[in-house]
Design a protein around this motif. Structure first.
Motif, PDB file in Angstrom:
ATOM      1  N   TYR A  71       0.758  -4.105  -4.319  1.00 52.12           N
ATOM      2  CA  TYR A  71       1.938  -3.497  -3.720  1.00 52.12           C
ATOM      3  C   TYR A  71       2.689  -4.538  -2.894  1.00 52.12           C
ATOM      4  O   TYR A  71       3.909  -4.672  -2.999  1.00 52.12           O
ATOM      5  N   PHE A  72       1.947  -5.274  -2.092  1.00 52.81           N
ATOM      6  CA  PHE A  72       2.585  -6.269  -1.230  1.00 52.81           C
ATOM      7  C   PHE A  72       3.337  -7.303  -2.073  1.00 52.81           C
ATOM      8  O   PHE A  72       4.514  -7.593  -1.834  1.00 52.81           O
ATOM      9  N   ALA A  73       2.643  -7.837  -3.089  1.00 48.88           N
ATOM     10  CA  ALA A  73       3.245  -8.890  -3.913  1.00 48.88           C
ATOM     11  C   ALA A  73       4.464  -8.349  -4.658  1.00 48.88           C
ATOM     12  O   ALA A  73       5.525  -8.980  -4.690  1.00 48.88           O
ATOM     13  N   GLU A  74       4.317  -7.155  -5.233  1.00 44.94           N
ATOM     14  CA  GLU A  74       5.376  -6.608  -6.077  1.00 44.94           C
ATOM     15  C   GLU A  74       6.588  -6.192  -5.250  1.00 44.94           C
ATOM     16  O   GLU A  74       7.739  -6.476  -5.601  1.00 44.94           O
ATOM     17  N   SER A  75       6.328  -5.520  -4.118  1.00 44.62           N
ATOM     18  CA  SER A  75       7.456  -5.000  -3.339  1.00 44.62           C
ATOM     19  C   SER A  75       8.242  -6.132  -2.678  1.00 44.62           C
ATOM     20  O   SER A  75       9.468  -6.068  -2.585  1.00 44.62           O
ATOM     21  N   THR A  76       7.537  -7.197  -2.249  1.00 44.86           N
ATOM     22  CA  THR A  76       8.280  -8.285  -1.616  1.00 44.86           C
ATOM     23  C   THR A  76       9.071  -9.082  -2.657  1.00 44.86           C
ATOM     24  O   THR A  76      10.195  -9.494  -2.403  1.00 44.86           O
ATOM     25  N   THR A  77       8.467  -9.270  -3.852  1.00 43.94           N
ATOM     26  CA  THR A  77       9.172 -10.023  -4.886  1.00 43.94           C
ATOM     27  C   THR A  77      10.405  -9.262  -5.362  1.00 43.94           C
ATOM     28  O   THR A  77      11.498  -9.823  -5.473  1.00 43.94           O
ATOM     29  N   SER A  78      10.244  -7.952  -5.634  1.00 49.60           N
ATOM     30  CA  SER A  78      11.437  -7.191  -6.061  1.00 49.60           C
ATOM     31  C   SER A  78      12.399  -7.003  -4.916  1.00 49.60           C
ATOM     32  O   SER A  78      13.613  -6.986  -5.114  1.00 49.60           O
ATOM     33  N   GLY A 104       6.392 -17.097  -5.268  1.00 43.20           N
ATOM     34  CA  GLY A 104       5.339 -16.908  -6.274  1.00 43.20           C
ATOM     35  C   GLY A 104       4.103 -17.726  -5.927  1.00 43.20           C
ATOM     36  O   GLY A 104       2.964 -17.237  -6.032  1.00 43.20           O
ATOM     37  N   ILE A 105       4.335 -18.949  -5.458  1.00 43.08           N
ATOM     38  CA  ILE A 105       3.202 -19.810  -5.098  1.00 43.08           C
ATOM     39  C   ILE A 105       2.547 -19.313  -3.810  1.00 43.08           C
ATOM     40  O   ILE A 105       1.323 -19.215  -3.714  1.00 43.08           O
ATOM     41  N   VAL A 106       3.397 -18.958  -2.829  1.00 42.68           N
ATOM     42  CA  VAL A 106       2.862 -18.474  -1.552  1.00 42.68           C
ATOM     43  C   VAL A 106       1.986 -17.248  -1.775  1.00 42.68           C
ATOM     44  O   VAL A 106       0.907 -17.112  -1.183  1.00 42.68           O
ATOM     45  N   ILE A 107       2.441 -16.357  -2.656  1.00 47.73           N
ATOM     46  CA  ILE A 107       1.677 -15.149  -2.954  1.00 47.73           C
ATOM     47  C   ILE A 107       0.298 -15.519  -3.519  1.00 47.73           C
ATOM     48  O   ILE A 107      -0.719 -14.939  -3.137  1.00 47.73           O
ATOM     49  N   GLN A 108       0.274 -16.519  -4.397  1.00 48.58           N
ATOM     50  CA  GLN A 108      -0.993 -16.966  -4.974  1.00 48.58           C
ATOM     51  C   GLN A 108      -1.934 -17.497  -3.895  1.00 48.58           C
ATOM     52  O   GLN A 108      -3.112 -17.142  -3.859  1.00 48.58           O
TER      53      GLN A 108
END
Lengths: 397, 264
Positions: free
Chosen positions: B82-89, B181-185
């Motif tokens: 959720y965190f990764a998807e909501s921040t990216t979108s 994208g990298i930070v999320i990883q």
């Protein structure tokens, strides 16, 4: 006097144009060391305009003159770089032929989304939906993704939603350019309605006749500055006259009375002569007409341009041209003199022709003379041809 | 500073709920536009990630001392997802709505909020799948679960704050998409998602508490799977970090949003 709803005081809007668009961090870092790589471009320069409640303001100007930027500033989409903007009521914009519809959504979904963004509640859209669709004439297409719409359909639906947003201020950008004749008629009806309701409208259009007939005032923009502001007929005349220099298909002068001439030259007499040099006020449609215009110049005028405009009894421009488009160059005018304009034959087969003449400066910025009393001649069809206009036709076998 | 004083914006009063729902709905449709499985992807994606990690970390490698590891892992992945998807979108949401922004002046924060609402919709569906796993694995319902919403609210607000911050600069610097994208990883591996906090060496463990996602995921597991009580000081600390992020995000957004129409 009614209060002004829109007020722009000395508004400027600057865009920085990078020579190469910098959209990445790397670009910014590189430019950090070398940041002369852009130029500033003023889309609006020191513009002050105010629009009173219930007023129709027309905006004309060439491409890139700042018309759309002006609307976006009024709509609050752009913030000005200098000056103040006061807009004292809700705005429903219809900008640049489109409106913010998403091609991947259906017409129906877009109407609801767009309506919501304009501040409508669900109930309001529900109750207006059929009206919106039938005005746009798109009953069959509402469940089609909008990417499959034609640009005309797109614009019709957009306009249809925008005028139903019920905002006190409407900004309308070039709606008349996209619709077909039928839709244009509907638009004019809407304009009448908006006038009756006392809405405030800013109308950007190249349709000068629409501006003349609907607007209380007009503004002409040039290079981001207000060149002219005032009576729409006056402004349109200036605008049309100037653009005739750049586009030859335009009539040099339109509309019924002239721009205010500065009196450097006066047009004293006009004579319509036939081939036998007899003065007449009625000609056959195949007869040549020699129009003699007697003028007198107050002082020496360097290279002026002489223009002629012919209209029919309804005020529709039949033909117009000037010496800058056609030649010859007029060197300098001094004192009294005559111009002879030879028409091989009248441009129409029959009817009344109203002639106007003007002397303007080479850059069209100054009007030296303008014949304000109309000179008319009657044309009678003596050719056996049919129709309104005459045309050179040769048959061969 | 030139000002637009007295500018009346549509969409700021009265119909804000309707506007939000319309934006979220269109967002939802557009996100899964032209895909056969549609919003099923919002389910399949975390489930497949779960499948891979479960295979690796429960069959090939094992963490000792983690009971209900499949629930432990699944919950961590769902919340992280959720965190990764909501921040990216959320970051790109302004860009998605470019046609609207360049034509109408309305409150832009609504767009970011609507984008996050769309992600919440997927989170809810994912949590329903989790509850199926929960029941199937034979874990029992415990009173500590009542505290789970605290962590959900923290998660939503954190993501919102980060979305605001990222979207303020995304239009200007499109690199942000790749950087994020990298930070999320990196953050994924720095958050106890697939491994337990206990394997982190004691002396650096307190650095991990600075990561609000660690507090949220760890706390959620503790109350939901193990029936523990939330640790008040931990919750408070995470809340403060999240509040700072939200305020900073909103401040950035507020400062930058009048430029959006020009940057599109």
């Amino acid at each position: 006097m009614k209060r002004s709803l829109i007020e722009l005081n000395n508004v400027s809007k600057k865009f920085v144009i990078p020579h190469e668009k910098v959209n990445t961090l790397k670009g910014t870092m590189l430019n950090f060391w070398n940041n002369r790589d852009y130029e500033a471009f003023y889309a609006l320069k020191d513009v002050s305009i105010s629009v009173r409640e219930g007023e129709f303001l027309g905006v004309v100007g060439g491409n890139g003159s700042g018309k759309s930027t002006l609307l976006k500033i009024i709509a609050g989409i752009y913030a000005p770089d200098a000056g103040n903007v006061h807009v004292r009521a809700g705005v429903s914009p219809f900008l640049e032929l489109g409106v913010g519809f998403n091609g991947e959504l259906t017409g129906r979904e877009n109407v609801y989304l767009y309506g919501a963004v304009l501040g409508l509640k669900k109930k309001q859209i529900d109750s207006k939906f059929d009206e919106i669709v039938s005005f746009a004439g798109l009953e069959k297409f509402m469940d089609l993704k909008m990417k499959n719409y034609s640009s005309g359909m797109f614009a019709r639906l957009a306009f249809s939603v925008a005028i139903r947003a019920d905002a006190p201020i409407l900004l309308i950008d070039e709606v008349l350019a996209v619709g077909d004749a039928d839709f244009q008629k509907k638009c004019f009806k809407v304009f009448d309605g908006l006038k009756m309701e006392g809405k405030t409208v800013v109308l950007v259009s190249h349709d000068t006749e629409a501006i003349c007939s609907y607007c209380d005032r007009a503004v002409m923009l040039e290079g981001g500055c207000v060149r002219e502001c005032g009576d729409p007929r006056e402004v349109i005349k200036k605008y049309s006259f100037e653009s005739s220099g750049s586009c030859a298909e335009r009539a040099p002068l339109t509309s019924s009375d002239g721009p205010s001439p500065n009196g450097m030259i006066s047009i004293d007499r006009v004579h319509f002569l036939d081939t036998g040099d007899n003065e007449r006020d009625s000609f056959g449609s195949s007869e040549a007409i020699n129009v003699i215009v007697a003028y007198s110049a107050v002082s020496e005028i360097a290279s002026p341009v002489f223009g002629i405009l012919i209209r029919d009894e309804n005020g529709t421009t039949v033909y117009g041209t000037n010496t800058r488009t056609r030649g010859p160059e007029i060197g300098a005018l001094t004192g009294k003199g005559v111009v002879s304009v030879k028409l091989k034959r009248p441009p129409v087969l029959q009817g009344k022709l109203v002639f106007s003449f003007a002397f303007v400066s080479r850059d069209f910025k100054e009007t030296y003379a303008w014949s304000d009393c109309p000179y008319t001649v009657d044309i009678k069809n003596d050719s056996g041809d049919l129709g309104k206009v005459s045309c050179d036709v040769e048959f061969s076998f | 500073m030139a000002g637009n004083t007295g500018q009346v914006k549509p969409g700021t009063s009265g119909n804000i709920i309707f506007l939000l729902s319309q934006l979220a709905l269109s967002d939802f449709k557009l996100r899964y536009n032209n895909s056969v499985l549609g919003y099923m992807w919002s389910l399949l994606n975390p489930l497949m990630i779960f499948g891979v990690y479960y295979l690796v970390f429960s069959v090939f490698m094992r963490f000792d001392g983690v009971s209900h590891y499949q629930l432990y892992l699944l919950l961590g992945i769902l919340l992280w997802n959720y965190f990764a998807e909501s921040t990216t979108s959320g970051m790109a949401s302004i860009q998605y709505k470019a046609p609207l922004i360049s034509k109408i002046n309305f409150s832009k924060w609504v767009i970011v909020l609507a984008s996050n609402l769309t992600s919440i919709l997927s989170l809810i569906i994912n949590l329903m799948i989790f509850s199926v796993f929960f029941v199937a694995s034979g874990a029992s319902f415990l009173s500590g679960m009542l505290f789970f919403p605290i962590y959900l609210v923290q998660l939503v607000i954190l993501s919102l704050g980060v979305s605001f911050a990222l979207s303020s600069y995304y239009l200007k610097y499109r690199d942000l998409m790749h950087i994020w994208g990298i930070v999320i990883q990196v953050l994924f591996w720095m958050t106890p998602i697939i491994y337990p906090v206990s394997i982190i060496p004691e002396n650096i463990r307190h650095y991990f508490t600075l990561n609000p996602m660690a507090g949220i995921i760890d706390g959620s597991r503790s109350v939901l799977i193990y029936g523990g009580q939330p640790d008040p000081s931990g919750v408070l600390f995470t809340s403060i970090v999240i509040a700072v992020i939200l305020v900073a995000g909103l401040a950035l957004f507020n400062r930058r949003s009048h430029k959006f129409a020009e940057e599109i």
